[in-house]
Design a protein around this motif. Structure first.
Motif, PDB file in Angstrom:
ATOM      1  N   ASP A  70       0.655  -1.003  -0.103  1.00  0.00           N
ATOM      2  CA  ASP A  70       0.015   0.100   0.132  1.00  0.00           C
ATOM      3  C   ASP A  70       0.848   1.279   0.085  1.00  0.00           C
ATOM      4  O   ASP A  70       0.477   2.202  -0.767  1.00  0.00           O
ATOM      5  N   ILE A  71       2.128   1.230   0.674  1.00  0.00           N
ATOM      6  CA  ILE A  71       2.737   2.367   0.767  1.00  0.00           C
ATOM      7  C   ILE A  71       3.338   2.587  -0.700  1.00  0.00           C
ATOM      8  O   ILE A  71       3.602   3.757  -1.033  1.00  0.00           O
ATOM      9  N   GLU A  86      10.164  13.578  -3.062  1.00  0.00           N
ATOM     10  CA  GLU A  86      11.685  13.526  -2.682  1.00  0.00           C
ATOM     11  C   GLU A  86      11.728  13.478  -1.168  1.00  0.00           C
ATOM     12  O   GLU A  86      12.697  12.810  -0.712  1.00  0.00           O
ATOM     13  N   ASP A  87      10.995  14.220  -0.492  1.00  0.00           N
ATOM     14  CA  ASP A  87      11.294  14.382   0.923  1.00  0.00           C
ATOM     15  C   ASP A  87      10.229  13.524   1.815  1.00  0.00           C
ATOM     16  O   ASP A  87      10.131  13.810   2.967  1.00  0.00           O
ATOM     17  N   ILE A  88       9.565  12.689   1.145  1.00  0.00           N
ATOM     18  CA  ILE A  88       8.436  11.951   1.945  1.00  0.00           C
ATOM     19  C   ILE A  88       8.821  10.618   2.129  1.00  0.00           C
ATOM     20  O   ILE A  88       9.309   9.809   1.337  1.00  0.00           O
ATOM     21  N   THR A  89       8.914  10.216   3.523  1.00  0.00           N
ATOM     22  CA  THR A  89       9.470   9.038   3.799  1.00  0.00           C
ATOM     23  C   THR A  89       8.496   7.858   3.890  1.00  0.00           C
ATOM     24  O   THR A  89       7.156   8.453   4.013  1.00  0.00           O
ATOM     25  N   CYS A  91       7.820   6.188   6.620  1.00  0.00           N
ATOM     26  CA  CYS A  91       7.423   6.272   7.627  1.00  0.00           C
ATOM     27  C   CYS A  91       6.136   7.416   7.658  1.00  0.00           C
ATOM     28  O   CYS A  91       5.041   7.332   8.192  1.00  0.00           O
ATOM     29  N   GLN A  92       6.388   8.470   7.103  1.00  0.00           N
ATOM     30  CA  GLN A  92       5.315   9.567   7.178  1.00  0.00           C
ATOM     31  C   GLN A  92       4.347   9.136   6.218  1.00  0.00           C
ATOM     32  O   GLN A  92       3.017   9.251   6.657  1.00  0.00           O
ATOM     33  N   LEU A  93       4.390   8.387   5.149  1.00  0.00           N
ATOM     34  CA  LEU A  93       3.499   7.680   4.296  1.00  0.00           C
ATOM     35  C   LEU A  93       2.683   6.835   5.280  1.00  0.00           C
ATOM     36  O   LEU A  93       1.482   6.607   5.304  1.00  0.00           O
ATOM     37  N   MET A  94       3.144   5.907   6.064  1.00  0.00           N
ATOM     38  CA  MET A  94       2.707   4.879   6.816  1.00  0.00           C
ATOM     39  C   MET A  94       1.738   5.653   7.907  1.00  0.00           C
ATOM     40  O   MET A  94       0.427   5.166   8.083  1.00  0.00           O
ATOM     41  N   GLY A  95       2.164   6.493   8.541  1.00  0.00           N
ATOM     42  CA  GLY A  95       1.365   7.435   9.518  1.00  0.00           C
ATOM     43  C   GLY A  95       0.367   8.005   8.788  1.00  0.00           C
ATOM     44  O   GLY A  95      -0.894   7.697   9.311  1.00  0.00           O
ATOM     45  N   LYS A  96       0.227   8.535   7.626  1.00  0.00           N
ATOM     46  CA  LYS A  96      -0.798   9.015   7.003  1.00  0.00           C
ATOM     47  C   LYS A  96      -1.839   8.044   6.666  1.00  0.00           C
ATOM     48  O   LYS A  96      -2.980   8.079   6.845  1.00  0.00           O
ATOM     49  N   LEU A  97      -1.623   6.804   6.033  1.00  0.00           N
ATOM     50  CA  LEU A  97      -2.474   5.678   5.950  1.00  0.00           C
ATOM     51  C   LEU A  97      -3.221   5.132   7.264  1.00  0.00           C
ATOM     52  O   LEU A  97      -4.165   4.981   7.030  1.00  0.00           O
ATOM     53  N   MET A  98      -2.305   5.203   8.473  1.00  0.00           N
ATOM     54  CA  MET A  98      -3.027   4.881   9.621  1.00  0.00           C
ATOM     55  C   MET A  98      -3.996   5.845  10.040  1.00  0.00           C
ATOM     56  O   MET A  98      -5.188   5.440  10.747  1.00  0.00           O
ATOM     57  N   GLU A  99      -3.660   7.259   9.743  1.00  0.00           N
ATOM     58  CA  GLU A  99      -4.815   8.182  10.358  1.00  0.00           C
ATOM     59  C   GLU A  99      -6.022   8.044   9.466  1.00  0.00           C
ATOM     60  O   GLU A  99      -7.119   7.950   9.978  1.00  0.00           O
ATOM     61  N   ASP A 100      -5.722   7.780   8.282  1.00  0.00           N
ATOM     62  CA  ASP A 100      -7.083   7.456   7.194  1.00  0.00           C
ATOM     63  C   ASP A 100      -8.024   6.687   7.796  1.00  0.00           C
ATOM     64  O   ASP A 100      -8.888   6.411   7.817  1.00  0.00           O
ATOM     65  N   LYS A 101      -7.204   5.296   7.936  1.00  0.00           N
ATOM     66  CA  LYS A 101      -7.745   4.008   8.511  1.00  0.00           C
ATOM     67  C   LYS A 101      -8.488   4.326   9.971  1.00  0.00           C
ATOM     68  O   LYS A 101      -9.693   3.795  10.262  1.00  0.00           O
ATOM     69  N   LEU A 102      -7.949   5.099  10.675  1.00  0.00           N
ATOM     70  CA  LEU A 102      -8.427   5.356  12.259  1.00  0.00           C
ATOM     71  C   LEU A 102      -9.845   6.395  11.951  1.00  0.00           C
ATOM     72  O   LEU A 102     -10.688   6.040  12.655  1.00  0.00           O
ATOM     73  N   TYR A 103      -9.933   7.284  10.836  1.00  0.00           N
ATOM     74  CA  TYR A 103     -10.888   8.167  10.812  1.00  0.00           C
ATOM     75  C   TYR A 103     -12.046   7.185  10.268  1.00  0.00           C
ATOM     76  O   TYR A 103     -13.026   7.195  10.757  1.00  0.00           O
TER      77      TYR A 103
END
Length: 478
Positions: A70-71, A86-89, A91-103
């Motif tokens: 998914d990442i 370029e500057d997106i890790t 970990c950052q994408l993982m955090g965003k996906l987890m936020e979406d799932k939490l919502y």
């Protein structure tokens, strides 16, 4: 990048996003091997990134599972939208996906409902766009690596529903967040001067549109063509689908015999189109009828409850050279009068423009992203930007010819009514924009507080590969 610019980008990116499919639900990958190492273009070099393990589970949030793939797909999706990665890790994408799932998870817990009809309407729009881009439903299914269009629609349904739930949940969290003038002032003057955001150059644009007149004779000829085809189908057994392939001017359906499947009463079709689709019996063909796109005949192929499969043939009335010449002279005369100072651009637009969306505002265009009159020069539609980029304030452009989605041509002139140069944020001049930044910072704080509260009450499991990530929320429940 300072945090205030990050706040700005976080919300404007969401506002500008078109329909984005959830990466774990669409299966969109550009390589021939979905498990291959992907390569992402960053400036002038290719940077590979790899999954930690094929289809490994990265995290579980409530009832939702996030895969390593998914990442990867999120990276590809962002790149396809022109977003720099370029500057997106990871970990950052993982955090965003987890936020979406939490919502999405919490939306279900709070019994937030999204009508299936609304989601199906969104899917219909997506499918129409994708078919217009790729040519047929079969090609769309193949592009998304699905066996058939029904399988793709099913996955699109889940993806769209989860995204809608997430947006509704986030809106609920921030709906009562407001900022006072004192909070705006405190926010702005707490930013060190060297870190204050720089606002891009912006412009305000007005236009005058002149459509060549479609004569009654041209309309009658289009109707006569459709009547002749209808008679040949009914009286001689000719194939409706073949007629559509040969003569229909609808680029979204002509190649598949005019077919549109699963049309619903609440889907975003023209009212006249839906009226015909749901008034005919299976196997019947309509009389010619008019919509904003042109003239049609419609055949009901299959009725399935509240859905119908239809075929249609679309004909545009031909515009005569005489009408084109008259429109050209009219807009040339308007341009001459405006440049001579005989009439203002705004007055000419109100009296003469054929664009009903802008003429009452003196031709002033509205930014479809921000819904105000200002356009950021760095984020404008490239075609519009090319037409106005070199204009000085008040200068009238040359005459342009535009074609809409039906193929109809229009003539237009544009002017830049106001220019705003790039500048560092100024409290008095940019109060409204600063207010929005202050509001967004307060909304982010509210969201972070809500997230950390809900994380405590939600089942969270994160793979050891991501245990060292510095997430914005307390996902590790430390």
């Amino acid at each position: 990048m300072n945090k205030y610019l990050l706040i700005f980008l976080f919300f404007t990116a969401a506002a500008q996003a078109q329909v984005v499919l959830e990466p774990d639900s669409t299966g969109v990958v550009k390589s021939n091997d979905s498990l291959a190492v992907q390569q992402i273009q960053v400036r002038d070099s290719l940077i590979p990134f790899q999954r930690y393990k094929a289809e490994g589970v990265s995290a579980v949030v409530g009832e939702y599972v996030i895969l390593d793939s998914d990442i990867d797909k999120a990276y590809v999706e962002m790149q396809s939208q022109g977003i720099s990665i370029e500057d997106i890790t990871r970990c950052q994408l993982m955090g965003k996906l987890m936020e979406d799932k939490l919502y999405s998870h919490q939306a279900k817990q709070d019994s937030i409902m999204v009508p299936d009809a609304e989601i199906n309407g969104m899917i219909d729009q997506q499918m129409q766009y994708m078919v217009s881009e790729l040519g047929s439903e079969e090609k769309v299914a193949a592009y998304y690596r699905k066996d058939n269009i029904a399988e793709l629609r099913s996955e699109l349904f889940d993806a769209n529903k989860n995204l809608k739930l997430a947006r509704m949940m986030q809106d609920k969290v921030i709906e009562k967040v407001e900022v006072t003038p004192e909070e705006v002032r405190t926010f702005f003057f707490s930013i060190p001067e060297e870190e204050r955001p720089v606002f891009s150059a912006e412009i305000e644009i007005a236009q005058i549109v002149v459509d060549p007149e479609i004569t009654q004779q041209a309309k009658d000829e289009a109707i006569a063509k459709l009547n002749a085809m209808r008679a040949d189908i009914i009286d001689n057994g000719a194939s409706f689908a073949t007629k559509a392939v040969l003569y229909s001017q609808d680029p979204g359906s002509s190649s598949k015999g005019g077919l549109y499947m699963a049309v619903k009463r609440d889907s975003p079709w023209a009212k006249e189109f839906k009226d015909q689709a749901f008034s005919l019996l299976e196997g019947e063909i309509s009389e010619p009828f008019e919509t904003e796109f042109g003239y049609h005949i419609l055949y009901v192929e299959k009725i399935r409850g509240q859905e119908v499969d239809v075929r249609h043939i679309l004909i545009f009335p031909e515009v005569s050279q005489k009408s084109i010449d008259a429109a050209q002279k009219k807009i040339e005369d308007l341009k001459t009068q405006i440049e001579a100072g005989e009439i203002t651009f705004a007055e000419a637009a109100r009296k003469n423009s054929d664009d009903k969306d802008t003429r009452n505002n003196g031709g002033q265009l509205i930014n479809p992203i921000t819904f105000d009159t200002k356009f950021d020069l760095t984020k404008m539609d490239p075609a519009l930007s090319a037409q106005v980029y070199n204009l000085t304030e008040g200068e009238v452009s040359k005459i342009f010819t535009d074609r809409d989605r039906t193929g109809k041509s229009s003539l237009k002139i544009l002017t830049v009514t106001k220019k705003y140069p790039e500048h560092k944020a100024d409290y008095s001049k940019d109060y409204e924009r600063i207010k929005q930044l202050a509001l967004r910072e307060k909304q982010i704080k509210a969201i972070n507080k809500w997230q950390n509260e809900k994380i405590k009450d939600t089942y969270i499991s994160i793979n050891q590969d991501y245990q060292e990530c510095d997430f914005a929320g307390n996902w590790m429940k430390k």
